[in-house]
Design an enzyme around this catalytic site. Structure first.
Site, PDB file in Angstrom:
ATOM      1  CD  GLU A  55      -4.811   2.170   3.012  1.00 24.44           C
ATOM      2  OE1 GLU A  55      -5.168   1.256   3.695  1.00 24.44           O
ATOM      3  OE2 GLU A  55      -3.629   2.475   2.722  1.00 24.44           O
ATOM      4  CB  SER A  63      -3.016   4.461   5.124  1.00 24.56           C
ATOM      5  OG  SER A  63      -2.024   3.864   6.039  1.00 24.56           O
ATOM      6  CG  ASP A 117      -2.170  -0.843   0.902  1.00 24.11           C
ATOM      7  OD1 ASP A 117      -2.074  -1.732   0.122  1.00 24.11           O
ATOM      8  OD2 ASP A 117      -3.132  -0.651   1.845  1.00 24.11           O
ATOM      9  CB  CYS A 154       4.900  -0.029   7.879  1.00 21.90           C
ATOM     10  SG  CYS A 154       5.621   0.032   6.053  1.00 21.90           S
TER      11      CYS A 154
END
Length: 557
Positions: A442, A468, A78, A191
Site C-alpha cells: 500500500e 490504503s 497495515d 481504524c
C-alpha cells in the site's frame, strides 16, 4: 454431521480419547462441533478485543446447543507495517489465513464456523475460506475504532499520516504532530474511517454473511458483545436449516455487495478482495463490472478519508442496512438473496430507515451521481486500474502532467518529502505489484505526504501497487499488467505526459504505439528482489491485480 467422523462409532475412539484430554464431557461430544476462528492478538489494535468477542460467541453457541472450540487466525496491522518491508507481508496473509482456516476446519471436521476477523486481510481471507469450506458460517467482526479528537475536531489514522506530510512541508510543528500521535487512535477497533477493514466488514453485511451492525457498531460498545452472542446462536440455526456460504454468496449477492461498495465509497482494496472471494465461491468476477454498477449507483456516504464523518456516525445514522434501504428505493439491489439471518435481503432491510440524511444522503440527493470507485483503462493500463473517485478533488478528475518515475515506494517518498515533486506532476511508482513487490504494498505514505504538503489538488499518483483505504486524492492503483511482467507501466520514461480522465475511465501515456513497442523490445525484466521464504513462493504463484491477485491453481501452471 461432519463431526460424526471424530466423535461417533468405534473408529472414532482414538479421537474421542483426545477430546477427553481436552476436557470434553460425553454430553459435549454429542453436540455439533462449532469452530470459532478468532484472530485475536496483542499487536493489532483492531484485534486486541477479539478475545472478548470470542467468549461472547462461545456463549451464544453453547446457549443454542453447540460445542464451541476456538482456534486462531493471524493478522497484520497495515498501519504498523506501512512504509517498510513489512507491508510486503500484508496482502499475502489473505491467502495464508484462508489456507490455514481450511486446514483446521477440515482436519478437525467442524460442523459450522463463526469467523471473528476485523482488520484488512482477515475479513477477505476468512470470507474466501468460508466459500471454500462451505459449511454453515457466520461472521462477527471486532468493530471499528472511535474517532479521535484533535484540536476540537474528529480525526483518524489518515489524518496522522497527513500530519507527517505537513511536518515535512514545514506546515506543522513537532508538537502538533505529537498531539495527533497521542489522540487520533483513542480506542481498540479497526481504524475509524471507511478504510479497507471497515469497508470489508460492511461488505460482509451486504453479502449476507454478517448480522446487522457487523460493519458499524463500535468496538467499545457492549452492543457488539450482544451481536457476538447472536452470531453464535445464528450459526446453530444455519446448521439446522443447512444454509451454507455458497447459498448466500451467489453472483447476485456479489453484485449487491459491489453496489453497496459504490454507495458507501469503500476502499479500492475491495476490488482485489471481491474477485478473490467470488473465485473461491466458484465463479470469476469481472472487475470492469464496477463501472457498469457505478454508472447507476449514487455515492451516498463521504466517510473519512473522503469526508469528515466516521464509522460511529454511519452507525448512528442506521448503518449498512439503512444504506441498502436507500438503494432499494431505486431497485438497485436484488432483495431475494438469502442471508445468515435465514431471511432475504429484502426482509432484513425493510424497516431500516435513514436516521441522518447528512451522513447517509437520500437516494435522490447523493454526494455524487456515480459510485465511489472507477475502473480506468488505456495504453498505460490495458487490463485495468482502480481509483476511489469519491475521494478525488473535482479539479483532479481530469489531469495531464509529466511523469516522475520511481521503481520503488521509498524513492518516491524521498522525492516528495524532499520537495522535488511540483504541482502538475504525475508520480509513477512501479515494480510494486503482486509479483514485482512482491506483495503489492500500500502507498499510504506517499499519498499522505502529497496531501499533507497541500499537493493533492495538483499532483496525481499512479502505481501497480495498491492504496490504503486511508488514501485520498488522484491515487490510481492496481495498474495491470504490472511492471514486473512487462506491463506498459514498465516503459514509462521520466517526463512522458500522462493523461488521466476519470469520468471517461481513461488512463494513457501520450507516447505512440510504435515507441511503446520499441521500449518493450529493449526492456530487460528485473531480477526478483526476494528469492527465499513465503514471499518468493507467493511471487511465483500470484496472478494479476485485475484478477484479485489470487494464487494460480496447478492447472494454470
Amino acid at each position: 454431521m461432519n463431526s460424526d467422523h471424530v466423535t461417533k462409532g468405534m473408529q472414532a475412539a482414538p479421537a474421542r480419547s483426545l477430546f477427553n484430554a481436552l476436557g470434553f464431557t460425553p454430553e459435549e461430544m454429542e453436540k455439533p462441533l462449532i469452530g470459532i476462528v478468532c484472530s485475536y492478538n496483542e499487536i493489532v489494535p483492531g484485534h486486541m478485543n477479539l478475545d472478548k468477542i470470542a467468549q461472547a460467541v462461545k456463549m451464544g453457541v453453547a446457549e443454542a446447543g453447540g460445542m464451541p472450540v476456538m482456534f486462531p487466525a493471524i493478522a497484520v496491522c497495515d498501519g504498523i507495517a506501512m512504509g517498510h518491508i513489512g507491508m510486503k507481508y500484508s496482502l499475502v496473509t489473505r491467502d495464508l489465513i484462508c489456507d490455514s482456516t481450511e486446514c483446521m476446519a477440515i482436519a478437525h471436521q467442524f460442523d459450522g464456523l463463526v469467523m471473528i476477523p476485523n482488520c484488512d486481510k482477515n475479513v477477505p481471507g476468512l470470507l474466501m475460506a468460508a466459500a471454500r469450506i462451505n459449511i454453515p458460517t457466520v461472521f462477527v467482526s471486532g468493530g471499528p475504532m472511535m474517532a479521535g479528537h484533535v484540536y476540537g475536531r474528529k480525526r483518524s489514522l489518515s489524518s496522522m499520516f497527513e500530519a507527517v506530510g505537513s511536518y515535512a512541508a514545514g506546515k506543522f510543528t513537532e508538537e502538533q504532530v505529537s498531539e495527533y500521535e497521542r489522540k487520533v487512535c483513542p480506542t481498540c477497533g479497526s481504524c475509524s474511517g471507511m478504510y479497507t477493514a471497515n469497508s470489508m466488514n460492511c461488505i460482509t453485511e451486504a453479502l449476507g454473511m454478517g448480522l446487522q451492525g457487523n460493519g458499524t457498531i463500535p468496538a467499545v460498545y457492549s452492543e457488539r458483545l450482544r451481536l457476538a452472542k447472536h452470531a453464535g446462536m445464528k450459526v446453530m440455526e444455519m446448521l439446522e436449516k443447512n444454509i451454507r456460504p455458497r447459498d448466500i454468496m451467489t453472483k447476485e449477492a456479489f453484485l449487491n455487495a459491489l453496489t453497496v461498495d459504490m454507495a458507501l465509497g469503500c476502499s479500492t482494496n475491495t476490488m482485489l478482495h471481491i474477485p478473490a472471494i467470488a473465485h473461491e465461491a466458484g465463479f470469476d468476477f469481472d472487475t470492469e463490472l464496477a463501472n457498469e454498477i457505478s454508472e447507476k449507483t449514487p455515492n451516498l456516504c463521504h466517510l473519512a478519508p473522503a469526508g469528515a464523518t466516521y464509522m460511529e456516525d454511519l452507525n448512528e445514522a442506521g448503518g449498512v442496512y439503512a444504506v441498502m434501504n436507500e438503494l432499494s428505493k431505486k431497485n438497485l439491489l436484488n432483495l431475494d438473496c438469502m442471508t445468515v439471518t435465514g431471511k432475504t435481503v429484502g426482509e432484513n432491510i425493510k424497516n431500516c430507515i435513514n436516521k441522518d440524511p447528512e451522513i447517509i444522503r437520500p437516494i435522490d440527493h447523493p454526494f455524487m451521481e456515480k459510485g465511489g470507485l472507477a475502473v480506468l483503462k488505456g495504453n498505460l493500463a490495458p487490463d485495468t486500474a482502480i481509483v476511489k473517485q469519491s475521494a478525488v478533488l473535482p479539479e483532479m478528475m481530469v489531469h495531464e502532467g509529466p511523469a516522475r518515475v520511481f521503481d520503488c515506494e521509498e524513492d518516491a517518498i524521498a522525492a516528495i518529502k524532499g520537495g522535488k515533486i511540483v504541482p502538475g506532476d504525475v508520480v509513477v511508482i512501479r515494480y510494486e505489484g503482486p509479483k514485482g513487490g512482491p506483495g503489492m504494498r500500500e502507498m499510504l505514505n506517499p499519498t499522505s505526504a502529497i496531501a499533507g504538503m497541500g499537493l493533492d489538488s495538483s499532483v496525481a499518483l499512479i502505481t501497480d501497487g495498491r492504496f490504503s483505504g486511508a488514501s485520498r486524492g488522484a491515487s490510481i492503483g492496481h495498474v495491470s499488467p504490472e511492471a514486473a511482467v512487462g506491463g506498459p507501466i514498465a516503459f514509462v520514461h521520466e517526463g512522458d505526459i500522462i493523461s488521466i480522465d476519470i469520468p471517461n475511465h481513461k488512463l494513457d501515456m501520450k507516447v505512440s504505439d510504435e515507441e511503446i513497442a520499441r521500449r518493450k523490445a529493449e526492456w530487460v525484466p528485473r531480477k526478483p528482489n526476494v528469492t527465499t521464504g513465503y514471499l518468493a513462493r507467493y511471487a511465483a504463484m500470484v496472478t494479476s491485480a485485475n484478477r484479485g491477485a489470487i494464487l494460480k491453481t496447478p492447472d494454470e501452471e
